[in-house]
Design a protein around this motif. Structure first.
Motif: not given
Ligand SMILES: [Zn+2]
Length: 344
Positions: A91-97
Motif C-alpha cells: 500500500t502506497l500512501l503519501p507519507d509511507k509504504v
C-alpha cells in the motif's frame, strides 16, 4: 494503467462498500463513501521490491515505471533478509509504504504439555499440565491496564465537562485520548503475550484460552463505570496471531461455569465472590487458578488437548511462577487528572 492494478482497485472499492453497507445495516451514522486520502494498493504480482537495496518498482503503464527508494532500518532488514518470508500486498500512501509479509505456517511441535489460562481484568492466571499432572501455577500480570483505562476514562470525562460548550472539540479531543489509551494498552498486551508464548514454546505447550465471544461485561458499581471486555479480547487476538506466527497451537474452550465449578467433585456454586474458591469437598484454591483448571478440564473432555487426562485432586498447591510482573515503568501521563496511582 496496468491491468493488475484494476484488480486491487476493485478490491479496495468493494471493501469500502461492504463497510458502508454494514454501517447502514446496523443503523449507524453513514455518509456516502468517499476516499479522501490518496493511496494505491498493489498485489505482489503488480510491483517489485528489491529486497537488498530497497528499491520499489511500480509499473504504471507499458514502458513507464515509477521507482521509489525506501528508507530501510535494521527492523525492516530483519524481515527482508529472511528468505522464508515472501512479500504480500503493498500500500502506497503519501507519507509511507506498507508492505505485508507472508509466512508459511510453521510446523506445530509435538505437544509435551498444556498451558491453560484464565483471562482476568489484571492478569492471566493458569496452570501447566504435563501428562496427568499439574506441574506449575503461572501468572502474567498487567495491573497497569485497568489503571491506564481509568486514567483515560477520567480524562475523557474532564474533557467533556470542560468543552461542554464546544461539542466538536470535545469529540475530537476524546477521540485522541481514546487513541492514546489504545496505544498504551496495546504495547503492554504485546509484552504479556510474548512472555506467555515464550513460556509455552520452551515447554512445547498447547495454550488453552476461554472463548470470550458473546460475553458481556458486568457492571462495576464500585467505580461506577464499566471495565470493558476490550483489553481481554485484544490480548487474545495478540496471543493468537503471535502463536500462529511461532507455530504454537492454541485452542479455545467454552468458559461456562469455569469460575463457579469445583474441578474435583463437579459441584457448581452460586456465587463467584472472594479471592479463594472453597468447596464443601475440601478443595480450595485461588479462584482464578481454579477457573483455569476448569478450562483445562473442558479442553480435556473436548479432546482439544489431545486426550489429556488429569486428576486435579492430586495437585499440590505450588508456588506461583510469575511470567510477567507488573510493569513499574508505566508512567501516568504527566497531566493526568486522576488521583489513582499504578498499583503493584
Ligand atoms: Zn468440590
Amino acid at each position: 494503467m496496468c491491468a493488475q492494478h484494476l484488480v486491487s482497485a476493485f478490491e479496495v472499492a468493494g471493501s469500502i462498500l461492504k463497510n458502508h453497507r454494514r454501517r447502514l445495516r446496523k443503523k449507524l451514522p453513514a455518509q456516502i463513501p468517499f476516499v479522501r486520502r490518496l493511496f494505491m494498493k498493489a498485489e505482489n504480482q503488480a510491483y517489485k521490491l528489491d529486497r537488498v537495496n530497497g528499491i520499489l518498482d511500480l509499473p504504471i503503464r507499458a514502458g513507464c515505471h515509477v521507482k521509489l527508494r525506501l528508507v530501510m532500518s535494521e527492523y525492516h532488514r530483519k524481515y527482508l533478509d529472511d528468505e522464508s518470508l515472501s512479500l504480500g500486498s503493498m500500500t502506497l500512501l503519501p507519507d509511507k509504504v506498507i508492505v505485508t509479509i507472508r509466512k508459511h505456517a510453521p510446523k506445530p511441535y509435538a505437544l509435551a504439555s498444556v498451558l491453560s489460562l484464565d483471562t482476568n481484568e489484571r492478569s492471566l492466571d493458569g496452570v501447566l499440565a504435563k501428562e496427568d499432572q499439574i506441574t506449575a501455577v503461572v501468572r502474567a500480570e498487567f495491573p497497569e491496564v485497568s489503571v491506564i483505562q481509568s486514567v483515560h476514562h477520567d480524562k475523557r470525562r474532564m474533557l467533556q465537562k470542560k468543552k461542554s460548550h464546544d461539542r466538536r472539540t470535545a469529540k475530537r479531543l476524546c477521540a485522541r485520548e481514546g487513541k492514546r489509551e489504545h496505544h498504551r494498552i496495546d504495547h503492554r498486551m504485546h509484552e504479556v503475550a510474548n512472555a506467555v508464548l515464550s513460556f509455552a514454546e520452551e515447554r512445547k505447550s498447547m495454550i488453552i484460552l476461554e472463548d470470550l465471544t458473546g460475553i458481556k461485561p458486568r457492571r462495576d458499581k464500585g467505580f461506577n463505570r464499566r471495565i470493558s471486555m476490550w483489553p481481554r479480547r485484544k490480548l487474545h487476538q495478540i496471543i493468537e496471531y503471535k502463536a500462529a506466527w511461532r507455530g504454537i497451537p492454541v485452542a479455545k474452550v467454552d468458559p461456562r461455569y469455569s469460575s463457579r465449578k469445583c474441578p474435583v467433585c463437579g459441584r457448581i456454586q452460586d456465587s463467584r465472590k472472594g479471592a479463594e474458591f472453597v468447596c464443601g469437598c475440601g478443595w480450595h484454591i485461588d479462584r482464578h487458578i481454579n477457573a483455569s483448571i476448569n478450562l483445562l478440564q473442558t479442553a480435556a473432555s473436548e479432546k482439544a488437548a489431545g486426550g489429556l487426562r488429569f486428576d486435579p485432586g492430586a495437585f499440590q498447591h505450588d508456588v506461583v511462577m510469575v511470567l510477567c510482573g507488573p510493569n513499574r515503568t508505566v508512567r501516568l501521563e504527566p497531566n493526568g487528572t486522576s488521583g489513582i496511582r499504578a498499583v503493584a
